[in-house]
Design a protein around this motif. Structure first.
Motif, PDB file in Angstrom:
ATOM      1  N   GLN A 268       0.653  -1.297   0.095  1.00 24.09           N
ATOM      2  CA  GLN A 268      -0.052   0.163   0.116  1.00 24.09           C
ATOM      3  C   GLN A 268       0.927   1.181  -0.085  1.00 24.09           C
ATOM      4  OE1 GLN A 268      -2.780  -0.011   3.174  1.00 24.09           O
ATOM      5  NE2 GLN A 268      -2.957   2.233   3.050  1.00 24.09           N
ATOM      6  N   VAL A 287      -2.852  -6.886   5.046  1.00 23.08           N
ATOM      7  CA  VAL A 287      -3.600  -6.516   4.220  1.00 23.08           C
ATOM      8  C   VAL A 287      -2.966  -5.290   3.387  1.00 23.08           C
ATOM      9  CG1 VAL A 287      -6.016  -6.944   4.719  1.00 23.08           C
ATOM     10  CG2 VAL A 287      -4.671  -5.037   6.020  1.00 23.08           C
ATOM     11  N   LEU A 290      -0.615  -7.282   0.947  1.00 23.46           N
ATOM     12  CA  LEU A 290      -1.404  -7.813  -0.211  1.00 23.46           C
ATOM     13  C   LEU A 290      -1.983  -6.792  -1.052  1.00 23.46           C
ATOM     14  CD1 LEU A 290      -3.712 -10.536   1.857  1.00 23.46           C
ATOM     15  CD2 LEU A 290      -1.551 -11.019   0.508  1.00 23.46           C
ATOM     16  N   ILE A 294      -1.466  -8.693  -4.933  1.00 26.14           N
ATOM     17  CA  ILE A 294      -2.475  -9.682  -4.981  1.00 26.14           C
ATOM     18  C   ILE A 294      -2.975 -10.165  -6.290  1.00 26.14           C
ATOM     19  CG2 ILE A 294      -4.463  -8.093  -4.769  1.00 26.14           C
ATOM     20  CD1 ILE A 294      -4.362 -11.186  -2.516  1.00 26.14           C
ATOM     21  N   VAL A 313      -3.957 -16.773   0.037  1.00 27.87           N
ATOM     22  CA  VAL A 313      -3.840 -16.268  -1.229  1.00 27.87           C
ATOM     23  C   VAL A 313      -2.800 -16.943  -2.283  1.00 27.87           C
ATOM     24  CG1 VAL A 313      -4.598 -14.218  -0.582  1.00 27.87           C
ATOM     25  CG2 VAL A 313      -2.303 -14.282  -0.616  1.00 27.87           C
TER      26      VAL A 313
END
Ligand SMILES: Cc1cc2nc3c(=O)[nH]c(=O)nc-3n(C[C@H](O)[C@H](O)[C@H](O)COP(=O)(O)OP(=O)(O)OC[C@H]3O[C@@H](n4cnc5c(N)ncnc54)[C@H](O)[C@@H]3O)c2cc1C
Lengths: 337, 296
Positions: A268, A287, A290, A294, A313
């Motif tokens: 991020q 998160v 990912l 992802i 994942v």
């Protein structure tokens, strides 16, 4: 009413940045859904050199604003000119790359136009929105701006029902770039507006520092996280990447630990990547991490913990100690090819 | 003496978000999260205080938020801010960045002449990086994003090194200007013990009103607005009326963006192939990847 989809074309005076091409590709899709036109807006002192490339994404129109004071990005004159063009031609949507430039420019433009702006969208769609209330009101064909929020713990869908244009920024590497085709659109030259008060800031010196790593373009990435354990061990990640012909990625924890430079951070607050193969070694799969990887086609996870989120994942997983597994991978690979 | 304003925000600590901070519908239960001083706002405060130390300045910290946000203003006083103001009103709730920057810019206008406004690049709860540039636009002043280093400050001209896409740039600008600051700009100082001793008693009017004067250990005379103001311990609170704002431009009403829906992040349970951490297992994986033309 015009329903034009505009993309702000960011360039470094030599070439158009990839993020703008990604946005043109995405903008084409949105414009097709809206049955409307895709347009690029270019500010600079010599824009012609960019036309062919911009049209290559089936761009219907280019709004070109040329002036020597617009050669390099400066928030004030750029804002004035985009606002001026927007008032004149009423775009329905304006997209900006969430680069340092885009993130400085888009908010200023949105504030001046008094319209909404959503930062760092990961997905854009066209859809209807019903405003709740005693008399629900339906807005058709709005831009649905989808982004992670709260440090990536939730995904929010944002709309701007009333005050248009609808504006959004998207980070580099998030949208897929189309192949360039032969296409010829229309160029509309817009008269530049140069005001004295917009020129109070001057650029004294510019020092280019091209990033040494090209993670967004890599087709294989081997990434290391906190589980790598030490700077010494991080050499294993580098070695595996080298053997496979890939780039080195990292989690923020590994960057914070000082094992590798921030340019390698995926996630991020790092870069967004979508390689053919992403090998996550000793990365738990937060998160935020990912969010940056992802979309990788194939994910291999090597982790001691079978319950780690990265395992959920991953397409291929090895539960084990990476300091043992990676040397075996290198050896196995060298034996196979 | 320079007049500097610093924009700060109290944010939920998204770093330490846990499962019990998420409600069943996937939204975040803000109340269950600890709050912190937005990290890059500490860098913004530091940038202002460094100018104060070197050139002399009056530093005013402003935050918009609920009454509890007075905490971050006390933190500013502990570090050396001269004045702090809390912008709080029910009418400000639900604001997006546009409505927020409207309120903040009106508060700055009320302060009169200001030379530099410092803001953290972004807040960790939204990561939008929009309030700084939008406040600059509403004040009709220039902005410099991502300051890396203050090169010089001479009378009303500032020279700053800043980050740009693929490089750095030195820019020169006439004051007033708004500058955004990142975690790379500086290292924030710690609170000064002496200042903590003084300013831990600083309070807003709302906080005074919450104190129960019937408690035996309370000396009511020490908890009046007037007493605290005379001691320099009153944290000012400004609301809609103090700033004579247009309610249709504040809070939810003044926000062009609306949240359509919120989804929780669900990790997709894909089909996963498992390999043993043995040479045989690893070889099988490598073989498979080569077969699939993923590597090789
Ligand atoms: C606003 C915000 C933005 C952020 N942005 C990013 C970002 O862009 N990118 C990012 O990555 N993070 C980001 N983070 C941080 C993120 O929340 C996590 O803290 C971080 O990703 C964790 O890194 P990690 O997985 O390497 O470490 P950890 O979570 O500590 O995981 C280490 C893993 O290694 C495994 N392990 C340990 N030893 C071994 C071994 N010998 N062999 C194999 N496995 C082993 C463990 O089982 C564990 O799963 C951000 C956080 C915030 C709040």
């Amino acid at each position: 009413m015009s329903r034009e989809v505009w993309v702000f074309i960011e360039h470094n005076n030599e070439k158009v940045l990839d993020v703008s091409k990604e946005l043109l590709s995405e903008g084409r899709r949105l414009a097709d859904t809206l049955k409307s036109e895709l347009c690029g807006i270019i500010l600079g002192d010599d824009n012609k050199k960019f036309y062919k490339e911009v049209f290559g994404f089936k761009t219907d129109k280019i709004y070109s604003i040329e002036h020597k004071e617009l050669k390099d990005f400066r928030a004030l004159p750029y804002t004035t000119n985009i606002v001026n063009a927007s008032k004149k031609f009423n775009p329905y949507i304006i997209l900006f790359g969430a680069t340092l430039t885009g993130r400085e420019l888009a908010p200023r433009v949105a504030s001046k136009l008094r319209c909404g702006l959503t930062a760092d969208c990961t997905e854009l769609k066209i859809g209807d929105y019903t405003q709740p209330g005693p008399q629900p009101k339906v807005y058709k064909d709005l831009l649905l701006q989808i982004r992670p929020a709260f440090g990536g713990n939730i995904i929010a869908t944002i709309v701007n029902p009333e005050m248009h244009p609808q504006m959004a920024t998207v980070r580099p590497g998030v949208m897929k770039m189309n192949e360039i085709v032969k296409f010829e659109g229309k160029v509309i030259n817009v008269e530049p507006v140069i005001e004295e008060k917009d020129l109070v800031l001057t650029i004294v010196e510019k020092i280019k520092q091209e990033k040494k790593v090209n993670l967004t373009g890599a087709s294989i990435i081997v990434a290391g996280g906190m589980g790598v354990g030490s700077k010494e061990n991080f050499k294993l990640i580098e070695e595996l990447a080298k053997v496979l012909g890939g780039e080195v990625g990292a989690s923020r924890a590994a960057v914070d630990a000082g094992w590798i430079h921030k340019d390698h951070q995926v996630g991020q607050t790092g870069v967004t990547v979508r390689p053919k193969l992403y090998i996550a070694c000793g990365i738990s799969g937060s998160v935020q991490h990912l969010a940056g990887m992802i979309e990788s086609k194939q994910i291999v996870a090597i982790n001691k913990d079978p319950e780690a989120d990265i395992m959920k994942v991953a397409h291929y997983k090895i539960v084990g100690d990476l300091t043992k597994v990676i040397p075996m991978m290198i050896k196995a690979y060298k034996e196979k090819v | 003496m320079y007049k500097i304003v610093v924009l700060v925000k109290q944010v939920p600590d998204t770093h330490n978000i846990t499962a019990n901070a998420m409600k069943e519908d996937g939204t975040v239960n803000r109340a269950a999260l600890p709050t912190i001083f937005n990290p890059e706002d500490l860098n913004a405060l530091e940038a202002a205080l460094e100018i104060k130390d070197k050139f002399g300045a009056e530093v005013t910290a402003i935050t918009m938020g609920p009454p509890a946000a007075a905490d971050v203003l006390r933190e500013c006083l502990y570090r050396g801010a001269d004045k702090v103001i809390l912008l709080t009103d029910r009418a400000f709730a639900g604001a997006d960045t546009l409505a927020t920057s409207y309120v903040i810019s009106e508060a700055i206008k009320k302060l009169g002449k200001v030379d530099i406004v410092f803001a953290g690049r972004q807040a960790i709860d939204g990561d939008t990086a929009q309030v700084g540039p939008q406040t600059a636009e509403k004040l009709d002043i220039p902005q410099i994003g991502y300051m890396l280093e203050l090169k010089s400050l001479k009378k009303d001209v500032i020279e700053v090194k800043r980050a740009i896409e693929n490089g750095v740039e030195v820019v020169k600008c006439k004051l007033p200007v708004l500058i955004t600051v990142t975690e790379q700009t500086n290292t924030p100082r710690f609170p000064s013990a002496k200042k903590v001793a003084v300013y831990k008693k600083a309070m807003t009017k709302s906080e005074i009103n919450k104190i129960d004067p019937n408690q035996s250990y309370i000396d009511p005379s020490k908890y009046s607005e007037e007493y605290l103001r005379n001691k320099g311990l009153l944290i000012e609170e400004w609301g809609l009326n103090d700033l004579k704002l247009d309610p249709s431009m504040c809070g939810f009403a003044g926000s062009p963006t609306k949240v359509y829906k919120i989804d929780s992040v669900v990790l997709e349970a894909k089909e996963t192939k498992n390999y043993e951490p043995t040479f045989e297992g690893v070889s099988t994986l490598i073989h498979e990847l080569i077969q699939q033309h993923i590597i090789g």
